[in-house]
Motif scaffolding. Structure first.
Motif, PDB file in Angstrom:
ATOM      1  N   LEU A   1      -5.635   1.658  -3.171  1.00 49.02           N
ATOM      2  CA  LEU A   1      -4.948   0.576  -2.460  1.00 49.02           C
ATOM      3  C   LEU A   1      -3.470   0.507  -2.847  1.00 49.02           C
ATOM      4  O   LEU A   1      -2.616   0.265  -1.987  1.00 49.02           O
ATOM      5  CB  LEU A   1      -5.609  -0.774  -2.749  1.00 49.02           C
ATOM      6  N   VAL A   2      -3.172   0.729  -4.107  1.00 41.72           N
ATOM      7  CA  VAL A   2      -1.774   0.757  -4.543  1.00 41.72           C
ATOM      8  C   VAL A   2      -1.041   1.877  -3.805  1.00 41.72           C
ATOM      9  O   VAL A   2       0.081   1.690  -3.317  1.00 41.72           O
ATOM     10  CB  VAL A   2      -1.678   0.936  -6.073  1.00 41.72           C
ATOM     11  N   LEU A   3      -1.665   3.044  -3.703  1.00 50.32           N
ATOM     12  CA  LEU A   3      -1.052   4.167  -2.997  1.00 50.32           C
ATOM     13  C   LEU A   3      -0.837   3.840  -1.526  1.00 50.32           C
ATOM     14  O   LEU A   3       0.239   4.098  -0.968  1.00 50.32           O
ATOM     15  CB  LEU A   3      -1.918   5.423  -3.143  1.00 50.32           C
ATOM     16  N   VAL A   4      -1.837   3.258  -0.887  1.00 53.74           N
ATOM     17  CA  VAL A   4      -1.735   2.923   0.535  1.00 53.74           C
ATOM     18  C   VAL A   4      -0.584   1.960   0.776  1.00 53.74           C
ATOM     19  O   VAL A   4       0.146   2.084   1.764  1.00 53.74           O
ATOM     20  CB  VAL A   4      -3.064   2.327   1.049  1.00 53.74           C
ATOM     21  N   ARG A   5      -0.391   1.026  -0.134  1.00 51.39           N
ATOM     22  CA  ARG A   5       0.590  -0.045   0.084  1.00 51.39           C
ATOM     23  C   ARG A   5       1.986   0.273  -0.447  1.00 51.39           C
ATOM     24  O   ARG A   5       2.900  -0.515  -0.243  1.00 51.39           O
ATOM     25  CB  ARG A   5       0.065  -1.329  -0.541  1.00 51.39           C
ATOM     26  N   THR A   6       2.129   1.386  -1.127  1.00 54.77           N
ATOM     27  CA  THR A   6       3.439   1.726  -1.665  1.00 54.77           C
ATOM     28  C   THR A   6       4.318   2.336  -0.574  1.00 54.77           C
ATOM     29  O   THR A   6       3.827   2.778   0.457  1.00 54.77           O
ATOM     30  CB  THR A   6       3.319   2.705  -2.856  1.00 54.77           C
TER      31      THR A   6
END
Length: 197
Positions: A29-34
């Motif tokens: 999720l961190v990757l998706v939202r970065t």
């Protein structure tokens, strides 16, 4: 699109069991939202990395497909043909927005495959939404086969009838007339016939 993505994340989270899975989910999720450079490449790598769980590939494919990145295409088609209808529906939603010219051909191949009829509902609906040159021939072929089969697979047959009505192509007239003779398709077929151009 955001609402559908939230539904996907909620569904996936409910599938997770171990602390390691929850941690991997949060990292994804961190990757998706970065917004950092190389983010899409990292998401695309998830699609082809060995031993990645299906849920991770699904999230990555949704994120890429929502942004028009065609590297998501193969994974989304795999999910469109999956045994879980909710995954098929999510994949169809993204494929309809991806804009990849291969989508209609893939959906037509899945819809017309007699060995995969039980999984054809979402490919049929996707063909209707796409309104591609492949749509009417594929829906007609699928409906005609189902009307002649001992097991009519009513949900798929009904989706074909409804789709042909939406598409409004006169080539569907004979098949819709035949569909109208079946109790479970009569009302939908009558409505579809009324919509033909």
């Amino acid at each position: 699109m955001e609402e559908e993505f939230r539904a996907l994340l909620k569904r996936v989270r409910a599938e997770l069991v171990t602390p390691a899975e929850f941690a991997a989910y949060e990292r994804l999720l961190v990757l998706v939202r970065t917004s950092r450079d190389g983010r899409r490449d990292e998401l695309a790598a998830i699609l082809v990395a060995p031993e990645r769980p299906l849920w991770a590939r699904e999230i990555a494919a949704f994120a890429l497909g929502a942004e028009g990145d065609r590297r998501a295409f193969e994974t989304l088609v795999l999910l469109l043909n999956y045994r879980e209808p909710v995954r098929c529906a999510t994949a169809a939603f993204v494929l309809a927005r991806l804009g990849d010219p291969r989508t209609a051909r893939a959906a037509a191949a899945l819809a017309t495959n007699p060995l995969r009829t039980a999984y054809a509902l979402h490919p049929v609906r996707l063909l209707t939404e796409l309104r591609a040159p492949e749509s009417v021939p594929a829906l007609l072929a699928t409906l005609e086969r189902l009307l002649a089969a001992p097991d009519h697979c009513w949900p798929v047959a009904r989706a074909c009838v409804e789709g042909l009505g939406v598409l409004g192509d006169r080539r569907a007239e004979d098949a819709l007339v035949a569909a109208r003779t079946h109790d479970r398709l009569r009302a939908a077929a009558g409505e579809a016939l009324g919509r033909l151009a």
